[in-house]
Motif scaffolding. Structure first.
Motif, mmCIF file in Angstrom:
data_model
loop_
_atom_site.group_PDB
_atom_site.id
_atom_site.type_symbol
_atom_site.label_atom_id
_atom_site.label_comp_id
_atom_site.label_asym_id
_atom_site.label_seq_id
_atom_site.Cartn_x
_atom_site.Cartn_y
_atom_site.Cartn_z
ATOM 1 N N PHE A 1 43.326 39.063 34.051
ATOM 2 C CA PHE A 1 42.088 38.291 34.023
ATOM 3 C C PHE A 1 41.200 38.705 35.178
ATOM 4 O O PHE A 1 41.676 38.994 36.278
ATOM 5 C CB PHE A 1 42.373 36.790 34.138
ATOM 6 C CG PHE A 1 43.011 36.191 32.915
ATOM 7 C CD1 PHE A 1 42.816 36.726 31.661
ATOM 8 C CD2 PHE A 1 43.796 35.064 33.024
ATOM 9 C CE1 PHE A 1 43.394 36.161 30.539
ATOM 10 C CE2 PHE A 1 44.379 34.484 31.919
ATOM 11 C CZ PHE A 1 44.178 35.041 30.678
ATOM 12 N N TYR A 2 39.894 38.674 34.939
ATOM 13 C CA TYR A 2 38.904 39.012 35.956
ATOM 14 C C TYR A 2 37.825 37.938 35.968
ATOM 15 O O TYR A 2 37.683 37.163 35.030
ATOM 16 C CB TYR A 2 38.274 40.378 35.658
ATOM 17 C CG TYR A 2 39.269 41.504 35.629
ATOM 18 C CD1 TYR A 2 39.614 42.180 36.789
ATOM 19 C CD2 TYR A 2 39.887 41.877 34.444
ATOM 20 C CE1 TYR A 2 40.543 43.205 36.767
ATOM 21 C CE2 TYR A 2 40.812 42.900 34.414
ATOM 22 C CZ TYR A 2 41.129 43.561 35.578
ATOM 23 O OH TYR A 2 42.050 44.573 35.557
ATOM 24 N N GLY A 3 37.043 37.904 37.043
ATOM 25 C CA GLY A 3 35.914 36.986 37.141
ATOM 26 C C GLY A 3 36.347 35.537 37.183
ATOM 27 O O GLY A 3 37.242 35.148 37.934
ATOM 28 N N ASP A 4 35.711 34.723 36.360
ATOM 29 C CA ASP A 4 35.961 33.285 36.330
ATOM 30 C C ASP A 4 37.372 32.958 35.848
ATOM 31 O O ASP A 4 37.919 31.916 36.182
ATOM 32 C CB ASP A 4 34.923 32.611 35.428
ATOM 33 C CG ASP A 4 34.996 31.103 35.502
ATOM 34 O OD1 ASP A 4 35.329 30.588 36.582
ATOM 35 O OD2 ASP A 4 34.731 30.442 34.481
ATOM 36 N N LEU A 5 37.967 33.836 35.069
ATOM 37 C CA LEU A 5 39.310 33.575 34.555
ATOM 38 C C LEU A 5 40.388 33.723 35.619
ATOM 39 O O LEU A 5 41.530 33.333 35.394
ATOM 40 C CB LEU A 5 39.616 34.522 33.387
ATOM 41 C CG LEU A 5 38.796 34.314 32.125
ATOM 42 C CD1 LEU A 5 39.178 35.340 31.075
ATOM 43 C CD2 LEU A 5 38.974 32.909 31.589
ATOM 44 N N LYS A 6 40.042 34.253 36.791
ATOM 45 C CA LYS A 6 41.028 34.410 37.861
ATOM 46 C C LYS A 6 41.532 33.066 38.387
ATOM 47 O O LYS A 6 42.555 33.028 39.066
ATOM 48 C CB LYS A 6 40.437 35.207 39.024
ATOM 49 C CG LYS A 6 40.513 36.682 38.828
ATOM 50 C CD LYS A 6 40.107 37.369 40.105
ATOM 51 C CE LYS A 6 40.543 38.801 40.096
ATOM 52 N NZ LYS A 6 40.243 39.449 41.366
ATOM 53 N N GLN A 7 40.833 31.990 38.074
ATOM 54 C CA GLN A 7 41.309 30.675 38.507
ATOM 55 C C GLN A 7 42.643 30.314 37.845
ATOM 56 O O GLN A 7 43.378 29.484 38.349
ATOM 57 C CB GLN A 7 40.261 29.614 38.200
ATOM 58 C CG GLN A 7 39.999 29.406 36.717
ATOM 59 C CD GLN A 7 38.936 28.387 36.451
ATOM 60 O OE1 GLN A 7 38.773 27.453 37.224
ATOM 61 N NE2 GLN A 7 38.205 28.554 35.364
ATOM 62 N N TYR A 8 42.949 30.958 36.727
ATOM 63 C CA TYR A 8 44.206 30.703 36.037
ATOM 64 C C TYR A 8 45.308 31.673 36.467
ATOM 65 O O TYR A 8 46.463 31.476 36.130
ATOM 66 C CB TYR A 8 44.012 30.812 34.525
ATOM 67 C CG TYR A 8 42.962 29.874 34.000
ATOM 68 C CD1 TYR A 8 43.169 28.502 33.983
ATOM 69 C CD2 TYR A 8 41.745 30.349 33.538
ATOM 70 C CE1 TYR A 8 42.206 27.642 33.511
ATOM 71 C CE2 TYR A 8 40.778 29.492 33.057
ATOM 72 C CZ TYR A 8 41.013 28.141 33.053
ATOM 73 O OH TYR A 8 40.057 27.295 32.589
#
Length: 183
Positions: free
Chosen positions: A6-13
């Motif tokens: 995951f990259y960007g905003d999905l890195k929170q997961y």
């Protein structure tokens, strides 16, 4: 074994997940079941999907998500850059000024042309990548327009910003709260 990155905003997961899955759709469904809010975030976003070094288009994504993965498959989900698509003229004009400034290097204005052109290109690119918010001139006060500066009826709707004034000012009032009390 499939690796999902995951990259960007999905890195929170999380950034990297390894799953034993046959297809990319199966791997993502496995993550959807384990990570709360991931499905909704992916559904609301616009992502670039890359499976085993091959970018997926909208047409190939339907079949690419359900084809059998290789043993060491890597699936990348990268947020796609989207903008307002304005400012193309400013970017082209800025590039032209940079070229003119580079070819007229014997004059004293060449560095100024290059700096102005670079600034115009940066401004054009930023306006292409930034979506401008829509401005609603009417407030929610019974369909009337905002009368802060144009009328004696100086009212404002609930939720509207209250201006802060510093120093000595001569301004009209803004009624923040009004009540009626009977005895």
């Amino acid at each position: 074994m499939a690796t999902i990155r995951f990259y960007g905003d999905l890195k929170q997961y999380g950034t990297k997940f390894k799953l034993n899955a046959e297809t990319a759709a199966e791997a993502l469904n496995g993550l959807y079941l384990q990570i709360k809010g991931l499905r909704q975030n992916i559904m609301n976003g616009y992502f670039r999907v890359r499976i085993n070094g091959q970018d997926m288009t909208e047409d190939s994504l339907k079949f690419g998500m359900h084809t059998k993965l290789a043993d060491d498959a890597v699936i990348h989900l990268v947020p796609q850059v989207a903008g307002a698509k304005g400012g193309i003229f400013t970017t082209i004009l800025g590039a032209a000024l940079v070229v003119v400034g580079a070819f007229t290097s014997w004059t004293g204005v060449s560095t100024a042309l290059i700096y102005i052109g670079a600034a115009m290109m940066a401004g054009g690119l930023s306006s292409m990548l930034t979506k401008l918010p829509s401005v609603d001139m009417k407030n929610d006060n019974q369909g009337k327009q905002n009368t802060s500066f144009s009328s004696l009826d100086n009212t404002i709707a609930q939720g509207a910003p209250v201006p802060l004034c510093y120093g000595t000012m001569k301004i009209g009032s803004k009624v923040l709260s009004q009540g009626l009390e009977t005895i």
